[in-house]
Design a protein around this motif. Sequence first.
Motif, PDB file in Angstrom:
ATOM      1  N   THR A 379     128.422 -11.221  14.695  1.00  0.00           N
ATOM      2  CA  THR A 379     129.231 -12.024  13.775  1.00  0.00           C
ATOM      3  C   THR A 379     128.404 -12.742  13.833  1.00  0.00           C
ATOM      4  O   THR A 379     127.836 -13.644  14.218  1.00  0.00           O
ATOM      5  N   VAL A 380     128.177 -12.889  12.352  1.00  0.00           N
ATOM      6  CA  VAL A 380     126.857 -14.692  11.633  1.00  0.00           C
ATOM      7  C   VAL A 380     129.077 -15.108  11.166  1.00  0.00           C
ATOM      8  O   VAL A 380     129.791 -14.937   9.945  1.00  0.00           O
ATOM      9  N   VAL A 405     130.320 -11.512   8.703  1.00  0.00           N
ATOM     10  CA  VAL A 405     130.107 -12.295   8.376  1.00  0.00           C
ATOM     11  C   VAL A 405     131.200 -13.302   7.785  1.00  0.00           C
ATOM     12  O   VAL A 405     132.174 -12.264   7.304  1.00  0.00           O
ATOM     13  N   VAL A 406     131.873 -14.219   8.436  1.00  0.00           N
ATOM     14  CA  VAL A 406     132.212 -15.207   7.682  1.00  0.00           C
ATOM     15  C   VAL A 406     132.093 -16.296   7.426  1.00  0.00           C
ATOM     16  O   VAL A 406     131.281 -17.022   8.111  1.00  0.00           O
ATOM     17  N   ALA A 446     137.327 -22.382   0.556  1.00  0.00           N
ATOM     18  CA  ALA A 446     137.680 -21.321   1.159  1.00  0.00           C
ATOM     19  C   ALA A 446     137.354 -20.588   2.156  1.00  0.00           C
ATOM     20  O   ALA A 446     135.595 -20.821   3.002  1.00  0.00           O
ATOM     21  N   VAL A 447     137.841 -19.325   3.064  1.00  0.00           N
ATOM     22  CA  VAL A 447     136.774 -18.929   4.469  1.00  0.00           C
ATOM     23  C   VAL A 447     136.995 -17.271   3.939  1.00  0.00           C
ATOM     24  O   VAL A 447     138.487 -17.298   4.169  1.00  0.00           O
ATOM     25  N   ALA A 448     136.123 -16.735   4.108  1.00  0.00           N
ATOM     26  CA  ALA A 448     136.522 -14.861   3.568  1.00  0.00           C
ATOM     27  C   ALA A 448     135.327 -14.568   4.962  1.00  0.00           C
ATOM     28  O   ALA A 448     135.171 -15.011   5.372  1.00  0.00           O
ATOM     29  N   ARG A 449     135.743 -12.950   5.331  1.00  0.00           N
ATOM     30  CA  ARG A 449     135.702 -12.522   6.032  1.00  0.00           C
ATOM     31  C   ARG A 449     134.634 -11.138   4.997  1.00  0.00           C
ATOM     32  O   ARG A 449     135.643 -10.136   4.260  1.00  0.00           O
TER      33      ARG A 449
END
Length: 454
Positions: A379-380, A405-406, A446-449
């Motif tokens: 996980t990055v 990836v977060v 913003a927080v994206a996955r």
Amino acid sequence: MANSRRRHARVARPAGTRHRAPTRPAEPGPVLELDVDRIAHGGVAVARHEGRVVFVADAVPGERVRVRVTDAGHDRFWRADTLEVLDASPDRREHVWAEASVDRAPEHRVGGAEFGHIAMRRQRELKGEVLHDALARMGGLEREVDVRPVDPALAPGVDPESGTGWRTRVRLHVGADGTVGPYAARSHRIVPVSSLPLAVAELEAIAPIGADGRPAGAGTGADSGASAIDLVAPSTGAAELVVRNPGDRRRDHPPTIVERVGERRFTLDRGGFWQVHRGAAATLTRAVQEAVDPDRFDPEADNQDLYGGVGLLAAAIGDRFGPSTRITTVEADARATEHAGANLADWVGARAVSDRVDRYLDRLAGAADAASRGLRGATVVLDPPRAGAGRAVVDRLAGLRPAQVVYVACDPVALARDVATFREHGYELETLDAFDLFPNTHHVEAVARFAAIV
């Protein structure tokens, strides 16, 4: 978002100070009456005049305004300042910062609160529209975005209705005549102010400003050649006023402060990067923890926290998945990396590396087992500067094939560009949450996955 090279590197400046002053015509530009359509990236409204786009400051979509053109030096667009609101939007309110009000002449309006004349609910809607538009135009995705306010429980003292009292770092500038204040919008002109409504109460109490709008510089160094005054209110300890002089040089061992997030404490340089909103670090800690898909997370994989600053988000991962979690935090600033190593000492699997992210990824790709493993299963967390990670970093990272990836983003357009690049490599945007960490400004977080679609 503990990266020392972020948009608020060192001590954060008011938002209006980050933009170059526009090129103004030698003579005053024409005065026009315009109907405002929407908000553009950057916090200005969009209108049209004889087929040309006009970017208008201090307006609200749906309004009719009288404006003066300030920059007519482009074939495709002009820039203008609102002089008078002829038909006001129901979303317009009295500006939260009197010195930024449309009632003032444009050259005397302070910068840093360009949405302060808009109702809070509408501010968040406009930020969501900008993010939606950027994703559609550059990322090739239609994604509705709900921008959420900071949980009041995470930000004591912040007024959620007015969007005031949240800034824990403010920079005031000092003129040659000793005038103290922030810059006017889109310029380097110092505006004396009588209040700092976006600042936390502790900073207003020590700010060298006068109740009558005249600077109170005595005893601050404002009268002895200072170039700026930084106000810092850490979550532990007293608020501080720091006088900056033109000849100041970076010290090998600058003063440090301690910030607290939940039960965790983070040491950093007093002038180093930390989230400027009182509740932002806790908000992003929670958001990153929730964004990670636990079914894809392997605590023994080579997990990464890129642009990691002093270790805030690496700690978020460790707190969620346990002290034996392997994670490497990478930051170009050597002092921030030094602090990250100490801040992450609770995790036996944590390490801090001082390096540029692109070079670090190059070395990972060149490792002996890169062809067989790379970052597979890892996980990055990716928290780049305002310009985004960029194609070079996304290409390198996607080539190492992490499980997920977060991505923590502070600029909608930069995020949208990186979304497009991730998609080229088979990584799709799975989740997206947005937060209003900068009330009364146009900025949004913003927080994206992303995850590889097999």
